[in-house]
Motif scaffolding. Structure first.
Motif, PDB file in Angstrom:
ATOM      1  N   GLU A 170       0.748  -1.184   0.096  1.00 19.88           N
ATOM      2  CA  GLU A 170      -0.087   0.093   0.136  1.00 19.88           C
ATOM      3  C   GLU A 170       1.059   1.275   0.034  1.00 19.88           C
ATOM      4  OE1 GLU A 170      -2.583  -0.377   3.278  1.00 19.88           O
ATOM      5  OE2 GLU A 170      -3.468  -2.242   2.559  1.00 19.88           O
ATOM      6  N   ILE A 171       2.225   1.263  -0.184  1.00 19.28           N
ATOM      7  CA  ILE A 171       3.108   2.196  -0.316  1.00 19.28           C
ATOM      8  C   ILE A 171       2.592   3.192  -1.387  1.00 19.28           C
ATOM      9  CG2 ILE A 171       5.341   2.963  -0.783  1.00 19.28           C
ATOM     10  CD1 ILE A 171       6.328   0.533   0.422  1.00 19.28           C
ATOM     11  N   ILE A 172       2.430   4.469  -1.259  1.00 21.44           N
ATOM     12  CA  ILE A 172       1.889   5.507  -2.200  1.00 21.44           C
ATOM     13  C   ILE A 172       3.355   5.979  -2.698  1.00 21.44           C
ATOM     14  CG2 ILE A 172       0.707   7.494  -2.883  1.00 21.44           C
ATOM     15  CD1 ILE A 172      -1.123   6.776  -0.335  1.00 21.44           C
ATOM     16  N   ASP A 173       3.661   5.828  -4.004  1.00 21.78           N
ATOM     17  CA  ASP A 173       4.920   6.330  -4.695  1.00 21.78           C
ATOM     18  C   ASP A 173       4.741   7.332  -6.054  1.00 21.78           C
ATOM     19  OD1 ASP A 173       4.012   4.389  -6.513  1.00 21.78           O
ATOM     20  OD2 ASP A 173       5.675   3.005  -6.031  1.00 21.78           O
ATOM     21  N   GLY A 174       3.406   7.449  -6.226  1.00 22.97           N
ATOM     22  CA  GLY A 174       3.266   8.228  -7.351  1.00 22.97           C
ATOM     23  C   GLY A 174       3.325   7.568  -8.767  1.00 22.97           C
ATOM     24  N   LYS A 175       3.794   6.191  -8.884  1.00 23.35           N
ATOM     25  CA  LYS A 175       4.174   5.605 -10.181  1.00 23.35           C
ATOM     26  C   LYS A 175       2.826   5.412 -11.014  1.00 23.35           C
ATOM     27  CE  LYS A 175       8.463   3.489  -8.783  1.00 23.35           C
ATOM     28  NZ  LYS A 175       9.065   2.074  -8.569  1.00 23.35           N
ATOM     29  N   SER A 176       1.666   5.584 -10.304  1.00 23.85           N
ATOM     30  CA  SER A 176       0.080   5.167 -11.038  1.00 23.85           C
ATOM     31  C   SER A 176      -0.241   6.548 -11.392  1.00 23.85           C
ATOM     32  CB  SER A 176      -0.755   4.615 -10.047  1.00 23.85           C
ATOM     33  OG  SER A 176      -0.903   5.436  -9.151  1.00 23.85           O
ATOM     34  N   ILE A 177       0.302   7.851 -11.356  1.00 19.59           N
ATOM     35  CA  ILE A 177      -0.217   9.122 -11.684  1.00 19.59           C
ATOM     36  C   ILE A 177      -0.038   9.248 -13.149  1.00 19.59           C
ATOM     37  CG2 ILE A 177       0.409  11.219 -11.563  1.00 19.59           C
ATOM     38  CD1 ILE A 177       1.180  11.073  -8.875  1.00 19.59           C
ATOM     39  N   GLN A 178      -1.174   9.648 -13.900  1.00 20.83           N
ATOM     40  CA  GLN A 178      -1.003   9.670 -15.188  1.00 20.83           C
ATOM     41  C   GLN A 178      -1.949  10.850 -15.666  1.00 20.83           C
ATOM     42  OE1 GLN A 178      -3.276   5.883 -16.462  1.00 20.83           O
ATOM     43  NE2 GLN A 178      -5.392   6.826 -15.462  1.00 20.83           N
ATOM     44  N   PRO A 179      -1.651  11.460 -16.938  1.00 15.28           N
ATOM     45  CA  PRO A 179      -2.551  12.471 -17.533  1.00 15.28           C
ATOM     46  C   PRO A 179      -4.007  12.342 -17.424  1.00 15.28           C
ATOM     47  CG  PRO A 179      -0.917  11.806 -19.240  1.00 15.28           C
ATOM     48  CD  PRO A 179      -1.034  10.590 -18.105  1.00 15.28           C
ATOM     49  N   GLY A 180      -4.576  13.439 -16.720  1.00 19.88           N
ATOM     50  CA  GLY A 180      -5.882  13.582 -16.369  1.00 19.88           C
ATOM     51  C   GLY A 180      -6.234  13.340 -14.979  1.00 19.88           C
ATOM     52  N   ASP A 181      -5.382  12.985 -14.295  1.00 18.28           N
ATOM     53  CA  ASP A 181      -5.668  12.786 -12.890  1.00 18.28           C
ATOM     54  C   ASP A 181      -5.926  14.386 -12.127  1.00 18.28           C
ATOM     55  OD1 ASP A 181      -5.327  10.095 -12.675  1.00 18.28           O
ATOM     56  OD2 ASP A 181      -3.414  10.137 -12.105  1.00 18.28           O
ATOM     57  N   VAL A 182      -6.277  14.340 -11.124  1.00 23.71           N
ATOM     58  CA  VAL A 182      -6.789  15.679 -10.582  1.00 23.71           C
ATOM     59  C   VAL A 182      -5.692  16.184  -9.667  1.00 23.71           C
ATOM     60  CG1 VAL A 182      -8.543  17.062  -9.250  1.00 23.71           C
ATOM     61  CG2 VAL A 182      -8.977  15.833 -11.395  1.00 23.71           C
ATOM     62  N   VAL A 183      -5.352  17.630  -9.417  1.00 20.62           N
ATOM     63  CA  VAL A 183      -4.443  17.853  -8.443  1.00 20.62           C
ATOM     64  C   VAL A 183      -5.347  18.512  -7.293  1.00 20.62           C
ATOM     65  CG1 VAL A 183      -2.450  19.386  -7.742  1.00 20.62           C
ATOM     66  CG2 VAL A 183      -2.600  18.109  -9.983  1.00 20.62           C
ATOM     67  N   LEU A 184      -5.422  17.941  -6.022  1.00 19.36           N
ATOM     68  CA  LEU A 184      -6.252  18.641  -5.057  1.00 19.36           C
ATOM     69  C   LEU A 184      -5.148  19.387  -4.179  1.00 19.36           C
ATOM     70  CD1 LEU A 184      -8.738  15.984  -4.066  1.00 19.36           C
ATOM     71  CD2 LEU A 184      -9.126  17.994  -5.433  1.00 19.36           C
ATOM     72  N   GLY A 185      -5.509  20.506  -3.455  1.00 16.47           N
ATOM     73  CA  GLY A 185      -4.664  21.279  -2.498  1.00 16.47           C
ATOM     74  C   GLY A 185      -5.404  21.360  -1.027  1.00 16.47           C
ATOM     75  N   LEU A 186      -4.624  21.016  -0.195  1.00 16.23           N
ATOM     76  CA  LEU A 186      -5.112  21.253   1.232  1.00 16.23           C
ATOM     77  C   LEU A 186      -4.675  22.479   1.798  1.00 16.23           C
ATOM     78  CD1 LEU A 186      -4.784  17.597   2.532  1.00 16.23           C
ATOM     79  CD2 LEU A 186      -6.513  18.568   0.988  1.00 16.23           C
ATOM     80  N   ALA A 187      -5.481  23.345   2.269  1.00 18.80           N
ATOM     81  CA  ALA A 187      -5.164  24.677   2.661  1.00 18.80           C
ATOM     82  C   ALA A 187      -4.079  24.585   3.957  1.00 18.80           C
ATOM     83  CB  ALA A 187      -6.284  25.358   3.160  1.00 18.80           C
TER      84      ALA A 187
END
Length: 349
Positions: A170-187
């Motif tokens: 379950e490690i999150i490493d960004g390797k599955s990020i692809q064009p079209g994914d949404v970028v959310l920002g936390l204040a």
């Protein structure tokens, strides 16, 4: 010829007060006790702190991070504000290990000074304990070093490190990020703990004072606001939307422009839209007071966004809703696109 002293020298004569150190330990123990969690086997007082690896993880991977508070400490000294920098210290490490999906387990700190003030050190450690509570991790050890001649009176330095754990699968490493994914920002809650060398320069050049009114609050409260800890809200979103959350970036030194690329593959870029969020008043004041260029602002400060979360487009609304439910203010900043040759990996348009 060697001159002999007239009386027996003690450590106190050399500038180290063992009794003050013992008094500080007594003050710290209840603070540390308030942060205890399952897994703690031995904490404050021993030569080493023991922590049991969580049994519910089949293939536990330990994730560690270390950091300090930077030149924000100079303002803590000058403005006599010591109760929040401990939260900053914890936040900088736990937010870093969070981005890989790790749950922070425990934290240790290092407090160094020239002459120990029990009250000041207790205020700092009280902030550290509060930060650990907000992150759900245990304060299980640390070190207080009184070193005469190394630091001016009234000053100290801080460092710390956190250890967390995540299931290997379950490690999150960004390797599955692809064009079209949404970028959310936390204040963010303010400038957090980055860019303070420039921030202090702007305060100096503008002649601002800590007691100045800033939109109804003393400037000191705004500038020294502690770094927001995103652990509990982000872990809740990861647990509920495991397949949707593809990458997280803690917006620290380097701002938006340098931190988001750390989770992107070479052929990808994040396109962020400046109208997607309003830059908070503190950053507008800093930009105006220092006549700071837009790109420099986005590269030095978080500009109101403390954590970025990249999610699958079809689940962006659901992830944002979960984050909102857990106390975060969420902005839809932009999207992931294919990166053109020579294009920067984060652009704000």
């Amino acid at each position: 010829m060697t001159n002999k002293v007239s009386h027996s020298l003690t450590y106190r004569d050399a500038g180290v007060d063992i009794d003050a150190g013992d008094a500080l330990v007594d003050r710290i123990k209840p603070l540390a006790a308030s942060t205890m969690r399952p897994g703690v086997m031995a904490g404050i007082g021993g030569f080493g702190a023991l922590f049991e690896v969580p049994k519910h993880l089949k293939e536990p991977v330990l994730v560690s991070g270390t950091d300090g508070v930077g030149t924000k400490l100079r303002l803590a000294f000058e403005w006599n504000r010591h109760d929040t920098v401990g939260i900053d210290l914890v936040a900088m490490s736990v937010n870093d290990i969070l981005v890989q999906g790790a749950e922070p387990l425990y934290f240790l700190d290092y407090f160094a000074c020239g002459k120990l003030s029990v009250d000041t050190a207790a205020a700092v450690v009280g902030g550290i304990a509060r930060g650990c509570e907000l992150a759900g991790c245990a304060l299980i050890g640390g070190e207080t070093a009184e070193m005469p001649g190394m630091y001016p009176d009234g000053e100290y330095d801080l460092a710390g490190f956190a250890v967390g754990a995540v299931e290997k699968s379950e490690i999150i490493d960004g390797k599955s990020i692809q064009p079209g994914d949404v970028v959310l920002g936390l204040a963010s809650s303010g400038a957090h703990s980055n860019g303070y060398s420039l921030l202090r320069k702007i305060i100096e050049t503008t002649g601002a004072k800590p007691t100045d009114d800033f939109h109804g609050r003393p400037l000191v409260d705004v500038v020294m606001a502690p770094t927001r800890i995103y652990v509990k809200s982000a872990l809740a979103a990861i647990k509920q939307h495991a397949s949707a959350v593809k990458g997280l970036a803690h917006i620290t030194g380097g701002g938006l422009l340098d931190n988001v690329p750390r989770i992107l593959q070479a052929g990808l870029a994040a396109r962020l839209y400046r109208e997607a969020w309003e830059m908070p008043a503190l950053f507008r004041w800093l930009q105006e007071g220092g006549r700071v260029a837009d790109e420099e602002m986005y590269r030095v400060f978080n500009c109101g966004i403390g954590m970025v979360v990249v999610v699958a487009a079809d689940q962006a609304h659901a992830v944002a809703a979960t984050l909102n439910e857990n106390g975060e203010q969420v902005f839809r900043l932009g999207e992931i696109v294919e990166r053109a040759p020579e294009e920067a990996q984060t652009v704000v348009v």
